[in-house]
Design an enzyme around this catalytic site. Structure first.
Site, PDB file in Angstrom:
ATOM      1  N   HIS A 207       1.165  -1.339   0.100  1.00  0.00           N
ATOM      2  CA  HIS A 207      -0.063  -0.268   0.054  1.00  0.00           C
ATOM      3  C   HIS A 207       0.590   1.333  -0.462  1.00  0.00           C
ATOM      4  O   HIS A 207       0.305   2.538  -0.406  1.00  0.00           O
ATOM      5  CB  HIS A 207      -0.434   0.016   1.370  1.00  0.00           C
ATOM      6  CG  HIS A 207      -2.095  -1.004   0.743  1.00  0.00           C
ATOM      7  ND1 HIS A 207      -2.823  -1.085   0.201  1.00  0.00           N
ATOM      8  CD2 HIS A 207      -2.466  -1.850   1.082  1.00  0.00           C
ATOM      9  CE1 HIS A 207      -3.588  -1.938   0.343  1.00  0.00           C
ATOM     10  NE2 HIS A 207      -3.389  -2.494   0.926  1.00  0.00           N
TER      11      HIS A 207
ATOM     12  N   GLU B 265      -9.969 -11.722  -8.866  1.00  0.00           N
ATOM     13  CA  GLU B 265      -8.634 -11.571  -7.507  1.00  0.00           C
ATOM     14  C   GLU B 265      -8.876 -12.974  -7.029  1.00  0.00           C
ATOM     15  O   GLU B 265      -7.408 -12.969  -6.292  1.00  0.00           O
ATOM     16  CB  GLU B 265      -8.488 -10.615  -6.648  1.00  0.00           C
ATOM     17  CG  GLU B 265      -9.769 -10.415  -5.873  1.00  0.00           C
ATOM     18  CD  GLU B 265      -9.855  -8.654  -5.810  1.00  0.00           C
ATOM     19  OE1 GLU B 265      -9.181  -7.954  -5.010  1.00  0.00           O
ATOM     20  OE2 GLU B 265     -10.919  -8.888  -5.029  1.00  0.00           O
TER      21      GLU B 265
ATOM     22  N   ASP C 117      -4.122  -8.901  -5.997  1.00  0.00           N
ATOM     23  CA  ASP C 117      -4.312 -10.589  -5.008  1.00  0.00           C
ATOM     24  C   ASP C 117      -4.314 -11.662  -5.923  1.00  0.00           C
ATOM     25  O   ASP C 117      -3.644 -13.161  -4.948  1.00  0.00           O
ATOM     26  CB  ASP C 117      -5.991 -10.612  -4.275  1.00  0.00           C
ATOM     27  CG  ASP C 117      -5.743  -9.877  -2.927  1.00  0.00           C
ATOM     28  OD1 ASP C 117      -4.444  -9.728  -2.238  1.00  0.00           O
ATOM     29  OD2 ASP C 117      -5.947  -8.795  -2.604  1.00  0.00           O
TER      30      ASP C 117
ATOM     31  N   CYS D 155      -7.271  -3.721 -12.875  1.00  0.00           N
ATOM     32  CA  CYS D 155      -6.373  -2.372 -12.287  1.00  0.00           C
ATOM     33  C   CYS D 155      -5.401  -2.409 -11.533  1.00  0.00           C
ATOM     34  O   CYS D 155      -4.974  -2.094 -10.455  1.00  0.00           O
ATOM     35  CB  CYS D 155      -7.644  -2.110 -11.417  1.00  0.00           C
ATOM     36  SG  CYS D 155      -8.305  -2.897 -10.424  1.00  0.00           S
TER      37      CYS D 155
END
Length: 573
Positions: A191, A433, A457, A504
């Site tokens: 992140h 994912e 993921d 994405c």
């Protein structure tokens, strides 16, 4: 003495500034008996006063950078410090038990925290436990004479040095002063790395030793292109990196000329290049970088940047601002993806041995329909003001998607009945994912309007390797033939049903992956805004027919990631 640190290049750019250590200090202490309670109470009062002064300054800065609403959390902290009952109990314990202020502070606040955490039927009161923890840490730091880092108060150019950066840490960073950062842990998909690209701040992650090798105030060069950091550089090194920064600036100016160009391959195949955003404010960066869509609006940041669940009206205004800002271009909003490593202090989740495989994302939404329906109503209302699409995260089964879509349809029908305008052409899709979903993509494609592949993921679940774990980071292999086969299966299934597939995950802007994805037939590439023009430039050099041949060979003939990388190099030289 000059030191070189090697990490992972997380966000392009060069920065040089003094180090700001965003490291939590040691707040341990020993309980001691005291002979002068009034002197000890004076120590406590001084620490409380210093904390209040600090919080007032942080609140003011947060209001300027983040808005008045986000700054309210610090008002709650000030209220706690002004509570005569809690402060009175601490003072009484010092007098009656003749213990030092640190011991009395911890004893009393632990009692309050435990009491509030036990109020499971009152979410608001449970939130106060987290506030008391934060306030206690601040007062304790003043009692112990150690500095608590306050990123919101930075008022000079710095490079942030941290073990890791949380989303809430990065939300406080002022781009005018924070020129770059380096962390001990993390990879390109952590992140902190993703946020650095969103904020357009040069970053190096996964250095392993930044917090031990760098001291407060050291001059540090961050090379986010190569993944290097130089501590206490020589004059020659500073000059060398100044030239490198100038060269990168010239390269960006060249890419900038493609801002209004279409995203087409050398032989004319057109795709969409979109941006990943976290807040409506990020739309400006997306537009400035030539985004043709927002392929991922991470709506969870509306929840993570708030001190309580955002209301329908608050969410509506945020989604409306984003779709209006994109001026008719599609904005794909992912519904709340909380859980895993994204917690909300005001929404306690059950303790789990493996939260990444537990209660998160759509699983919370289907269970807590009150939260889900509020979000869907806000999204539906915002759809009237632009081209909005919705996708559900962490879908594993056909039933999950159908259940979520049914709730969407129910809320849409209610709004129409109320006479509230709602768009008639909202596309409703899903994140791909989970490997189980990828394997039944043909079934899911009958119900979903589109797929968006979340490679971050998908890769970690496919390889059974935590993307944040340095010891197994070698298994995070986006070009592995097994991953490429899953991606091909997803794209082929959507196309067979006349649907489209986007991506994405961070792989969409990976310059090695782009030729493969073009060859596999990906329709939309959504990435950090700063990667768009670089990717558009690359696409113009690629022949889509030749890339189809590349992708076929990679999927059918290659056995390893290294073989795939070598094949890409051969086909793109």
């Amino acid at each position: 003495m000059t030191k070189m640190l090697k990490g992972i290049a997380a966000s392009d750019g060069i920065a040089a500034a003094k180090a700001y250590m965003l490291v939590q200090p040691d707040l341990s202490f020993s309980e001691t008996s005291i002979s002068d309670p009034e002197a000890e109470i004076k120590r406590l009062d001084d620490a409380v006063a210093a904390s209040k002064s600090e919080l007032e300054a942080i609140k003011q800065k947060a209001a300027q950078n983040l808005g008045a609403e986000e700054a309210e959390v610090f008002e709650a902290h000030l209220t706690i410090l002004a509570d005569p009952e809690m402060i009175g109990q601490i003072e009484n314990q010092i007098r009656n038990e003749k213990v030092n202020a640190e011991a009395a502070l911890k004893s009393v606040t632990d009692m309050f925290i435990s009491m509030f955490e036990g109020m499971t039927d009152n979410a608001y009161m449970q939130e106060r436990a987290g506030d008391i923890r934060d306030v206690t840490k601040r007062v304790m730091s003043h009692l112990l004479g150690v500095t608590l880092p306050n990123p919101a108060l930075i008022n000079e150019e710095v490079v942030i040095v941290a073990h890791d950066l949380t989303p809430s840490d990065t939300a406080q960073l002022d781009r005018n002063f924070v020129k770059g950062f380096i962390t001990d842990i993390g990879g390109r998909t952590s992140h902190s790395a993703i946020m650095s690209r969103t904020l357009e701040i040069p970053a190096v992650v996964g250095s392993g030793s930044a917090t031990t090798e760098i001291k407060e105030g050291d001059m540090v060069i961050i090379d986010g292109i190569a993944g290097d950091a130089v501590v206490d550089p020589t004059a020659e090194q500073l000059a060398e990196y100044e030239q490198k920064a100038a060269d990168f600036k010239a390269q960006k100016a060249e890419w900038q000329q493609l801002k209004d160009a279409k995203s087409v391959s050398k032989d004319g195949k057109e795709v969409i290049l979109g941006a990943n955003i976290g807040t409506p404010k990020d739309v400006t960066g997306a537009v400035d970088n030539g985004a043709e869509a927002v392929g991922l609006f991470r709506s969870e940041f509306l929840y993570m940047d708030a001190s309580e669940l955002p209301t329908e009206e608050e969410q509506f205004e945020a989604y409306k601002e984003a779709v209006e800002g994109m001026d008719g271009k599609q904005v794909v909003v992912r519904t709340m993806d909380i859980g895993g490593d994204k917690d909300l202090p005001y929404l306690p989740l059950p303790e789990e041995e493996n939260p990444f495989l537990g209660y998160r994302a759509i699983r919370i939404s289907l269970d807590r329909q009150d939260i889900f329906r509020t979000q869907l109503r806000a999204l539906l209302r915002a759809s009237h003001y632009g081209r909005l699409a919705i996708m559900f995260p962490m879908i594993a089964t056909v039933k999950e998607f159908k259940d979520a879509k049914a709730i969407f349809e129910e809320e849409k029908a209610k709004l129409v009945k109320e006479g509230i305008p709602v768009s008639d052409d909202i596309e409703v899709g899903m994140m791909m994912e989970i490997p189980a979903a990828a394997m039944i993509a043909d079934k899911l494609a009958k119900y979903a309007d589109f797929f968006s592949i979340g490679t971050n993921d998908l890769i970690q679940y496919s390889m059974a390797a935590d993307r944040g774990n340095e010891r197994v980071s070698y298994l995070y292999q986006p070009y592995n033939p097994s991953i490429l086969r899953l991606i091909k299966n997803i794209i082929d299934a959507s196309h067979k049903e006349g649907k489209w597939t986007g991506m994405c995950g961070e792989m969409a802007g990976d310059q090695v992956a782009v030729p493969l994805l073009l060859g596999l037939g990906l329709d939309e590439f959504s990435m950090s805004a700063t990667s768009i023009l670089k990717t558009r430039s690359l696409l113009k050099k690629l022949d889509s027919v030749k890339m189809q041949e590349l992708a076929q060979k990679a999927v059918e003939d290659c056995e390893t990631t290294e073989e795939v990388e070598a094949l890409v190099a051969e086909y793109t030289k």
